[in-house]
Motif scaffolding. Sequence first.
Motif, short mmCIF file in Angstrom:
data_model
loop_
_atom_site.label_atom_id
_atom_site.label_comp_id
_atom_site.label_asym_id
_atom_site.label_seq_id
_atom_site.Cartn_x
_atom_site.Cartn_y
_atom_site.Cartn_z
N ASP A 108 0.84 -1.20 0.00
CA ASP A 108 0.00 0.00 0.00
C ASP A 108 0.87 1.25 0.00
O ASP A 108 0.63 2.21 -0.75
CB ASP A 108 -0.90 0.03 1.24
N HIS A 109 1.86 1.24 0.85
CA HIS A 109 2.78 2.38 1.00
C HIS A 109 3.53 2.65 -0.30
O HIS A 109 3.59 3.79 -0.78
CB HIS A 109 3.75 2.08 2.14
N MET A 110 4.08 1.60 -0.90
CA MET A 110 4.86 1.77 -2.13
C MET A 110 3.97 2.20 -3.30
O MET A 110 4.41 2.96 -4.16
CB MET A 110 5.60 0.48 -2.47
N TYR A 111 2.73 1.71 -3.31
CA TYR A 111 1.83 2.07 -4.42
C TYR A 111 1.55 3.57 -4.42
O TYR A 111 1.61 4.21 -5.47
CB TYR A 111 0.52 1.29 -4.30
N LEU A 115 2.39 6.58 -7.20
CA LEU A 115 1.44 7.58 -7.69
C LEU A 115 1.98 8.99 -7.52
O LEU A 115 1.77 9.86 -8.37
CB LEU A 115 0.10 7.44 -6.96
N MET A 116 2.68 9.23 -6.42
CA MET A 116 3.29 10.54 -6.21
C MET A 116 4.27 10.86 -7.32
O MET A 116 4.30 11.97 -7.86
CB MET A 116 3.99 10.58 -4.85
N ILE A 132 9.26 6.27 -10.55
CA ILE A 132 8.17 5.31 -10.34
C ILE A 132 8.75 3.93 -10.06
O ILE A 132 8.30 3.22 -9.14
CB ILE A 132 7.24 5.27 -11.57
N LYS A 133 9.75 3.54 -10.82
CA LYS A 133 10.37 2.22 -10.62
C LYS A 133 11.03 2.12 -9.25
O LYS A 133 10.91 1.09 -8.57
CB LYS A 133 11.40 1.97 -11.73
N VAL A 137 10.17 -0.59 -5.99
CA VAL A 137 11.09 -1.61 -5.48
C VAL A 137 11.82 -1.21 -4.20
O VAL A 137 12.52 -2.04 -3.62
CB VAL A 137 12.15 -1.99 -6.56
N HIS A 138 11.68 0.01 -3.72
CA HIS A 138 12.56 0.47 -2.63
C HIS A 138 12.39 -0.32 -1.34
O HIS A 138 13.33 -0.44 -0.56
CB HIS A 138 12.35 1.98 -2.38
N ASP A 139 11.21 -0.89 -1.08
CA ASP A 139 10.99 -1.71 0.12
C ASP A 139 10.77 -3.18 -0.22
O ASP A 139 10.25 -3.94 0.60
CB ASP A 139 9.77 -1.19 0.90
N ILE A 140 11.17 -3.59 -1.40
CA ILE A 140 10.84 -4.94 -1.88
C ILE A 140 11.49 -6.02 -1.03
O ILE A 140 10.93 -7.12 -0.85
CB ILE A 140 11.25 -5.09 -3.37
N ALA A 141 12.66 -5.74 -0.45
CA ALA A 141 13.34 -6.75 0.37
C ALA A 141 12.57 -7.08 1.63
O ALA A 141 12.79 -8.13 2.25
CB ALA A 141 14.74 -6.26 0.73
#
Length: 282
Positions: A108-111, A115-116, A132-133, A137-141
């Motif tokens: 939810d946070h990354m989505y 959008l921002m 956007i990319k 992925v910044h919190d994907i780990a």
Amino acid sequence: MAVSSRFPSQPAARGLLRRTPQRILPVERTPRRLALVVTAVSGGPVPGGSPVPRRPPPPEDAATVAPTSVPSSAASAIDFLTLCHRLKTTKRKGWINHSIKGPESIADHMYRMALMALIAGDLPAVDRERCIKIAIVHDIAEAIVGDITPSDGIPKAEKSRREQAALDEMCQVLGGGPAADEIKELWEEYENNSSIEANLVKDFDKVEMILQALEYEKEHGKVLDEFFLSTAGKFQTEIGKSWAAEVNSRRKEGCGKQEPSSNFHGNVIVMGTVWPTRAWQV
């Protein structure tokens, strides 16, 4: 005389013979057209030109060759996406620590961060698509290590090490290749804050957090000052500063919160609760 009246005169008969070839001509041309088409398709010589090359037949084992490379890449993609499902179900720990019911997930946070980046508008020397990319992925780990917060007492270097190892594992699940390399590159760019795009997405991370805090304050009647205090003065870009100021302005106007005060230890006292001045993140 009766006999001669039944037969046409000689000139009329000649006229009939002259018209006969005109009726036969279309029938005579048709075989030639068909022959030309057949000759071209079969690869034979075409009148006035070179032979048309014959289309090579598909290999006999084409039906069995094509699918062999598909299952492996498809399996890797689905394995990777299944692992990423945890991002949808893992709740952000900062909200859990404040007893927020039904808090947002990591995804939810990354989505909303993505959008921002999408609506930020054209910014000089900024690659919007890259922003956007990075946001995605910044919190994907955290699909593997979970949402590590300062309250866990884990040093920043150790947190980064765990997330790097988790990222490497996820990229192996994906099967390596260009997509995995790009994910690694984007994640490291954000982690190291090494580009203007990373600067911007870092700001979006903070803006999204305080906006969510404001929404939870309104929905649950809670005081979540620590999230606003931890981000104050830490925005790197003009758009980040502008959006953060807007969120804080709406909070002051809508909630009428009193300004926090400090005790002699340097801790912040808000609504009778003492909060350390160290930076907190969700």
